[in-house]
Design a protein around this motif. Structure first.
Motif, PDB file in Angstrom:
ATOM      1  N   THR A  66      19.634 -13.025  21.884  1.00  0.00           N
ATOM      2  CA  THR A  66      20.348 -13.608  23.034  1.00  0.00           C
ATOM      3  C   THR A  66      19.761 -14.963  23.403  1.00  0.00           C
ATOM      4  OG1 THR A  66      20.828 -11.387  23.868  1.00  0.00           O
ATOM      5  CG2 THR A  66      21.062 -13.216  25.405  1.00  0.00           C
ATOM      6  N   GLU A  67      18.430 -15.066  23.386  1.00  0.00           N
ATOM      7  CA  GLU A  67      17.789 -16.348  23.697  1.00  0.00           C
ATOM      8  C   GLU A  67      18.166 -17.414  22.669  1.00  0.00           C
ATOM      9  OE1 GLU A  67      13.669 -15.485  23.821  1.00  0.00           O
ATOM     10  OE2 GLU A  67      13.742 -14.433  25.765  1.00  0.00           O
ATOM     11  N   ARG A 126      24.011 -23.923  23.821  1.00  0.00           N
ATOM     12  CA  ARG A 126      23.939 -24.791  24.994  1.00  0.00           C
ATOM     13  C   ARG A 126      23.197 -26.078  24.720  1.00  0.00           C
ATOM     14  NH1 ARG A 126      22.651 -20.613  30.046  1.00  0.00           N
ATOM     15  NH2 ARG A 126      24.549 -19.348  29.800  1.00  0.00           N
ATOM     16  N   THR A 127      22.326 -26.070  23.722  1.00  0.00           N
ATOM     17  CA  THR A 127      21.552 -27.274  23.424  1.00  0.00           C
ATOM     18  C   THR A 127      22.456 -28.332  22.842  1.00  0.00           C
ATOM     19  OG1 THR A 127      19.584 -25.982  22.986  1.00  0.00           O
ATOM     20  CG2 THR A 127      19.625 -28.214  22.122  1.00  0.00           C
ATOM     21  N   LEU A 139      20.863 -17.503  20.752  1.00  0.00           N
ATOM     22  CA  LEU A 139      22.277 -17.889  20.925  1.00  0.00           C
ATOM     23  C   LEU A 139      22.450 -18.805  22.115  1.00  0.00           C
ATOM     24  CD1 LEU A 139      24.135 -14.503  20.215  1.00  0.00           C
ATOM     25  CD2 LEU A 139      24.217 -16.580  18.833  1.00  0.00           C
ATOM     26  N   SER A 140      21.817 -18.499  23.210  1.00  0.00           N
ATOM     27  CA  SER A 140      21.925 -19.331  24.402  1.00  0.00           C
ATOM     28  C   SER A 140      21.378 -20.722  24.151  1.00  0.00           C
ATOM     29  CB  SER A 140      21.178 -18.664  25.552  1.00  0.00           C
ATOM     30  OG  SER A 140      21.203 -19.481  26.701  1.00  0.00           O
ATOM     31  N   LEU A 141      20.246 -20.779  23.439  1.00  0.00           N
ATOM     32  CA  LEU A 141      19.628 -22.075  23.165  1.00  0.00           C
ATOM     33  C   LEU A 141      20.466 -22.917  22.216  1.00  0.00           C
ATOM     34  CD1 LEU A 141      17.113 -23.853  23.640  1.00  0.00           C
ATOM     35  CD2 LEU A 141      16.084 -22.757  21.628  1.00  0.00           C
TER      36      LEU A 141
END
Length: 436
Positions: free
Chosen positions: A410-411, A418-419, A413-415
């Motif tokens: 999850t971390e 969104r990056t 994918l979020s990074l």
């Protein structure tokens, strides 16, 4: 009642010892409504009816005038000259004057002729495939750790604009670097390359075929185009109301057409002869639009020009002053309002044309459905491989950091999702501080 008619497809045609066709069906329906019996006979001189120099009429009109027939039912055009000597009913069919010619001389090349190899649906499908492939490359390049390993310090090479540019470069066989490093990205690119090769092969093949078949032909769209050229011969049925229309017209274009036909004697003796000459090419047959529509339905290589002039109607003829005229007109109007005339028109004008398989036609989307399917599978496989690559890296990190795999995934994918290029301005700020 004695009925006179003339053999002409599809109005009256021989079927054994009897006749069948549109006019025969119409006669049967009218007879049922008015309650009369009839006997059909073919006109002796095989003519519709025109007036000679002595004022005498021949053909079906002449037989009605002389009392040899009670009714004349055929594609008889309602004209002022005929109305003077016989009674004419309300028209049972509307028609006009148009041009019959081969398809290769009927229409010219448009500004967007280069789009003709594919249908509009196919072009929309190609656009969707292009945007979908670019979006997949962009997403996969961000998800795959093999493509983008250091999300904090390394800038992703495949931005959205670069993905669109890369996909467009492959579509035109020009290429645009850099190429994907990850297996997932390469699977997507290979699928897109295969799709573009087949797509371009189909496009250029159909474009070349259409250009070859349509080359070296004159464009004729209407009567003005016909009058302004002298390459294609043209004519109409001798002694017909079509010829009388051009002869009596004050329109300079129509007068030029009449004078040309009179000068070259380019008349035909029958409808079949006019159709045959049009099929042979380099001849435009001018006639009733309804009859020309029938020829188009029977012969694939023919087409009727869109322009229709001199609108008139086909009527049933009876002796002048006959009381049956009124009843016949009412019966025709009743059949029209009930949709019977439209049904008979669709019945006898049904197209038996079988398209020439050798002639090039626009490629429909379903013709390329196999390639669209291969591309879709490639995109799906590429996206699945990217997820598997990211999951594998997340599992290794989870083992190292002693965290849950789902949490690490999850971390990541979020990074990655969104990056953006925010790290680049931060790097520039750091460099400015060092210089200061």
């Amino acid at each position: 009642m004695r009925i006179t008619t003339i053999k002409q497809e599809p109005y009256a045609m021989s079927k054994g010892a009897q006749l069948e066709g549109f006019c025969m069906d119409l006669l049967s329906e009218v007879a049922k409504k008015l309650g009369f019996n009839y006997k059909v006979q073919l006109v002796k001189d095989a003519s519709y009816g025109r007036q000679d120099e002595n004022g005498n009429w021949n053909g079906m009109i002449g037989e009605v005038v002389r009392g040899e027939a009670d009714l004349a039912i055929a594609p008889l055009t309602l004209t002022a000259a005929r109305e003077k000597v016989v009674g004419m009913t309300k028209p049972f069919m509307q028609t006009g004057i148009s041009i019959l010619l081969r398809k290769d001389i009927s229409e010219g090349t448009g500004f967007f002729e280069f789009l003709s190899p594919f249908t509009a649906e196919t072009w929309v499908g190609i656009l969707i495939a292009y945007l979908g492939t670019a979006a997949c490359i962009f997403v996969v390049a961000r998800l795959s750790p093999c493509e983008w390993s250091q999300t904090q310090s390394e800038q992703n090479r495949f931005s959205l604009l670069h993905s669109l540019w890369y996909t467009a470069g492959a579509l035109t066989l020009q290429g645009a670097g850099p190429h994907p490093k990850a297996l997932s990205g390469r699977v997507i690119c290979c699928s897109w390359w295969l799709f573009t090769i087949v797509l371009l092969a189909c496009y250029f093949s159909n474009l070349s075929s259409s250009k070859t078949s349509d080359s070296t032909h004159l464009t004729v769209k209407g009567f003005e185009d016909l009058a302004n050229q002298d390459t294609i011969e043209y004519g109409c049925l001798a002694g017909s109301s079509t010829l009388a229309f051009f002869k009596n017209s004050n329109n300079p274009v129509y007068r030029r057409i009449y004078e040309h036909m009179e000068r070259t004697k380019s008349f035909v003796s029958s409808m079949d002869e006019g159709v045959q000459r049009a099929k042979e090419g380099n001849f435009a047959f001018i006639g009733e639009s309804v009859s020309l529509d029938l020829a188009v339905a029977r012969h694939c290589e023919l087409v009727r020009a869109h322009e229709v002039i001199g609108m008139r109607g086909y009527s049933i003829a009876a002796s002048l002053g006959s009381p049956i005229i009124k009843n016949l007109s009412v019966a025709i109007l009743q059949l029209s309002e009930a949709g019977e005339l439209a049904y008979l028109r669709s019945k006898w004008w049904a197209s038996s044309c079988v398209a020439d398989k050798a002639k090039s036609s626009a490629v429909h989307q379903h013709s390329l459905k196999g390639m669209f399917l291969v591309l879709s599978l490639g995109l799906g496989l590429g996206a699945l491989l990217a997820v598997l690559e990211l999951t594998s890296k997340s599992r290794r990190r989870a083992a190292e950091q002693k965290k849950s795999c789902c949490t690490v995934l999850t971390e990541e994918l979020s990074l990655r999702l969104r990056t953006s290029n925010a790290n680049k301005p931060q790097e520039n700020v750091d460099k400015d501080k060092e210089k200061a």
